[in-house]
Design an enzyme around this catalytic site. Structure first.
Site, PDB file in Angstrom:
ATOM      1  N   HIS A  73       0.607  -0.833  -0.173  1.00 33.57           N
ATOM      2  CA  HIS A  73      -0.146   0.023   0.089  1.00 33.57           C
ATOM      3  C   HIS A  73       0.602   1.029  -0.169  1.00 33.57           C
ATOM      4  O   HIS A  73       0.472   2.358  -0.841  1.00 33.57           O
ATOM      5  CB  HIS A  73      -1.054   0.037   1.309  1.00 33.57           C
ATOM      6  N   GLN A  75       4.232   1.602  -1.074  1.00 30.66           N
ATOM      7  CA  GLN A  75       4.122   1.916  -2.626  1.00 30.66           C
ATOM      8  C   GLN A  75       3.644   2.571  -3.288  1.00 30.66           C
ATOM      9  O   GLN A  75       3.867   3.373  -3.959  1.00 30.66           O
ATOM     10  CB  GLN A  75       4.994   0.630  -2.708  1.00 30.66           C
ATOM     11  N   HIS A  77       0.386   4.418  -2.416  1.00 34.86           N
ATOM     12  CA  HIS A  77       0.439   5.307  -2.409  1.00 34.86           C
ATOM     13  C   HIS A  77       1.277   6.344  -3.260  1.00 34.86           C
ATOM     14  O   HIS A  77       1.094   7.225  -3.436  1.00 34.86           O
ATOM     15  CB  HIS A  77       0.415   5.372  -0.902  1.00 34.86           C
TER      16      HIS A  77
END
Length: 102
Positions: A73, A75, A77
């Protein structure tokens, strides 16, 4: 590890908030504010990227990183934020050009 990953998410989230605030400022023709917010967003992205780089360097040195949904998540984001940053910069530049032509 969770704290490290959460810091990536926090910095990317801060950057994204500043980017959209800059976009709104450009919509209101406040380009000085937009430029300042873009610089602040760049600093947030840089902070997130430094954390990411430490993880990559650690893994390259043999310190394996446990893959978790939270890491994935973070990465996602960060990469989404970086893409949006490029698009928002282009939109702001277009708005500047349009204002200068009028």
């Amino acid at each position: 590890m969770e704290e490290i990953v959460l810091n990536i998410i926090i910095h990317a989230g801060n950057a994204k908030a500043k980017l959209y605030e800059a976009l709104q400022a450009s919509k209101e023709n406040d380009f000085d504010k937009a430029d300042n917010l873009l610089k602040e967003a760049d600093e947030e992205v840089l902070n997130a990227h430094k954390i990411q780089t430490k993880l990559i360097q650690g893994e390259s040195a043999g310190d394996k990183t446990e893959i978790s949904m939270l890491l994935i998540h973070s990465q996602d984001h960060l990469m989404t934020c970086m893409s949006e940053k490029n698009l928002i910069r282009e939109i702001i530049e277009l708005r500047k050009e349009l204002k200068n032509k009028n």
